[in-house]
Structures are given as structure tokens and as C-alpha cells.
Scaffold this motif. Sequence first.
Motif, PDB file in Angstrom:
ATOM      1  N   PRO A   1       0.891  -1.100   0.129  1.00  0.00           N
ATOM      2  CA  PRO A   1      -0.070  -0.130  -0.043  1.00  0.00           C
ATOM      3  C   PRO A   1       1.016   1.202  -0.106  1.00  0.00           C
ATOM      4  CG  PRO A   1      -0.998  -1.539   1.371  1.00  0.00           C
ATOM      5  CD  PRO A   1       0.244  -2.150   1.068  1.00  0.00           C
ATOM      6  N   GLY A   2       0.371   2.152  -0.959  1.00  0.00           N
ATOM      7  CA  GLY A   2       1.220   3.455  -0.997  1.00  0.00           C
ATOM      8  C   GLY A   2       2.301   3.422  -2.297  1.00  0.00           C
ATOM      9  N   ASP A   3       2.559   2.102  -2.542  1.00  0.00           N
ATOM     10  CA  ASP A   3       3.469   2.142  -3.879  1.00  0.00           C
ATOM     11  C   ASP A   3       2.656   2.479  -4.903  1.00  0.00           C
ATOM     12  OD1 ASP A   3       5.346   0.930  -1.972  1.00  0.00           O
ATOM     13  OD2 ASP A   3       5.302  -0.928  -2.825  1.00  0.00           O
ATOM     14  N   VAL A   4       3.409   3.044  -5.984  1.00  0.00           N
ATOM     15  CA  VAL A   4       2.876   3.535  -7.030  1.00  0.00           C
ATOM     16  C   VAL A   4       3.821   2.880  -8.337  1.00  0.00           C
ATOM     17  CG1 VAL A   4       1.918   5.447  -8.620  1.00  0.00           C
ATOM     18  CG2 VAL A   4       2.066   5.835  -6.007  1.00  0.00           C
ATOM     19  N   ILE A   5       2.812   2.575  -9.249  1.00  0.00           N
ATOM     20  CA  ILE A   5       3.685   2.064 -10.628  1.00  0.00           C
ATOM     21  C   ILE A   5       3.326   2.812 -11.583  1.00  0.00           C
ATOM     22  CG2 ILE A   5       3.675   0.142 -12.183  1.00  0.00           C
ATOM     23  CD1 ILE A   5       2.120  -1.591  -9.987  1.00  0.00           C
ATOM     24  N   PHE A   6       4.254   3.366 -12.378  1.00  0.00           N
ATOM     25  CA  PHE A   6       4.018   4.351 -13.533  1.00  0.00           C
ATOM     26  C   PHE A   6       4.336   3.542 -14.650  1.00  0.00           C
ATOM     27  CE2 PHE A   6       4.826   6.927  -9.786  1.00  0.00           C
ATOM     28  CZ  PHE A   6       4.168   7.887  -9.908  1.00  0.00           C
ATOM     29  N   PHE A   7       3.601   3.634 -15.865  1.00  0.00           N
ATOM     30  CA  PHE A   7       3.960   2.902 -17.101  1.00  0.00           C
ATOM     31  C   PHE A   7       3.500   3.620 -18.298  1.00  0.00           C
ATOM     32  CE2 PHE A   7       0.252   1.275 -14.944  1.00  0.00           C
ATOM     33  CZ  PHE A   7      -0.540   1.300 -15.856  1.00  0.00           C
ATOM     34  N   GLY A   8       4.359   3.692 -19.151  1.00  0.00           N
ATOM     35  CA  GLY A   8       3.927   4.459 -20.405  1.00  0.00           C
ATOM     36  C   GLY A   8       2.749   3.962 -21.384  1.00  0.00           C
TER      37      GLY A   8
END
Length: 334
Positions: free
Chosen positions: A228-235
Motif C-alpha cells: 500500500p502506497g507504492d505507485v507503478i508508473f507506465f507508459g
Amino acid sequence: MIAPAPNHAWTEIPKFDVTVETYRFFRREGYLVVRGLVLPEHVRELSDHCDDILNGRVDLHEMVHLPKTTVINPQDYVHRIHQGHQKHELWERYLLYPRVLDVIQALVGPDVMAMQTMLFTKAPGSNGQGFHQDSYYIPTFPDSLIGAWIAIDPADTDNGCLWVTPGSHAEPIYPPVNGYGYGDIQLTDIDYVSGVGGHSNDDDDPNNTLKPIAKSRYAEEIPVVVEPGDVIFFGGHLLHRSLRNRTTDRYRRSMVNHYGNARSYTAWGGGNAQHILARGNTHLPFALPRFGTPCAALDPQPSVSDTGFVPEMMMATPGGVMMPQVPAEDDHSH
């Protein structure tokens, strides 16, 4: 114009600094995980909101576009809710969460357009979503789409975490055989695909013709295990999917938002005028936040992409000599 709240809690959130190595990883692999980006007290607020939805304490009629007379069992309607930021103040706040915008701005900014919110409450036994590329659904021109996948619960291979194919952001967007979907049809030998992004209890995804493309060109598909609180960024080009929630007692809840560079044109979702200017500035139309969450739309300022922030630039003189010159002034404020 809606005035921003002068003492809004978002103005007190510490800035997140993006390093050069972080930028390189995203450009090289097509995705990025930032651990603990959403602060613990804010993860709790998102979790409590999900609990309220799942227990019928939030009126879902407008959010799922049903008449007030319809009897709603939340469990039947909330596997995925779209565009809640247009109806609920909390969703708008987390679409404009400053630490997420810090990362977005470093990766595709400096001018950021906030476009989409989705809440996934993946219940025990729920289906996954097959291989897809987000720009297939949300094209931007120039191409700048980026997703931010905020973990509300722990997500792992048992309860249906996100799986990504590193390096696949170099792929074109594969167009649909027919029906809805954008693709790079200007490439003469591009494959047309069908069954993209479908929900199925079969993790083999047999009807998705994007899957063989992913499997034949990339040796590795990896699970993105997050807390919880982790964020995955992806194009928007990255090939990714999720598998079934195989547990009997664990949800996999997440808020997934999409952004683009605010100077990219889009027809999606009613066009640029329907999307919030989150950071920077733009020459294109934009929307204001409906609930007054602090963002650039409420007070547009010149950004580094405006000529006003560049005192001199190398240009040719009328005589053909290259030398520093003051650029022409151009007011992009709204």
C-alpha cells in the motif's frame, strides 16, 4: 472561477524528487515503481473510502451512471469505476496528488494534463485483464500518455497484481481488427489485433491476439509486487496485464489514474477541455477542478516550455549567422 482552498492539506505534502537514474530506468524499461510515494495517512483514507463503497455507504448511482430508482448491490458494480473525480471530491484530490504529479512532471512534463481515474476493487475470485496497451484506448498527439497505479492493498501473484513486459514500450500501438481502439496504422506491416484487454477467468487469454506478439518478442514478463502506497508508473505503449485473484479472502484494490503532457492534443473523453491542467501551462483548452483541489488550472503560470522562461536561444539571424537571440514573446496564459 473556482478558488483553490488556501489551507488545503495538499499544499503541505513534501515534494518527491526524481533522480536521473529513476528517469533512465523508466525510459529504458517502460515502467517504474516508486515505493511509499502515497503517504500512509492518505493510503488509509483511500482504503476507508473503498470500504465505504463496498459496504454501501457511498451513493454509486451517478458514479456508475444508473437511475436513482435502481437498486445497487455494490459488489456487482464496483469491480471498476471510471471517472469518479467528476463526481466525488476525494477522487479529484488523488488524481491531483502532488507526489504523483512530481513524478509525472519529471517523466512527461513539465505541463501535465490529468485525464482519467479508475478504481479497481478486485474481489477474491475476480477475473484478470488481458494484455493491452493503454494508448490503444487513450491516444494523445504528441504521444505522452502515462498511467499511475496506486496500490491500496498489498498486490502479489496470489491476488492478481499487475504484470508488465519490460522494454515493450518500444512497440507501436497495435490497431483493432474492428471496433473501438487506436493503432499506428501508418506502419504498413503492422498486425491488427482482437480480444485486447478482455476480462476472463482464463489466464491463458486465448482470444487476445496481442498476447502472441508480447510472448514472441520479449523473453520476460514480470509480476509487480507492491505494498500500500507504492505507485507503478507506465507508459501508454507498455504491454501489460493482470491475472485472476486466486485468493478466497483478499481484495486487490487500487486507484489507477492517467495523465498526458498538457500540450498534447486528445479527442478522448470529450477532448482537452474536459481534462484538468494539473501542472505547468498549455496553449490548449483545459478544465478546472470541480472541487477546488489546488492545481495549475486555478492559477496558470508560465512553464519552462513557454518562451518567457527562456531568456536566450540559439537562432539564425537574418544574415544567416547562428547566435543567441531573445525569442519572440508569446502569452500562453488563460
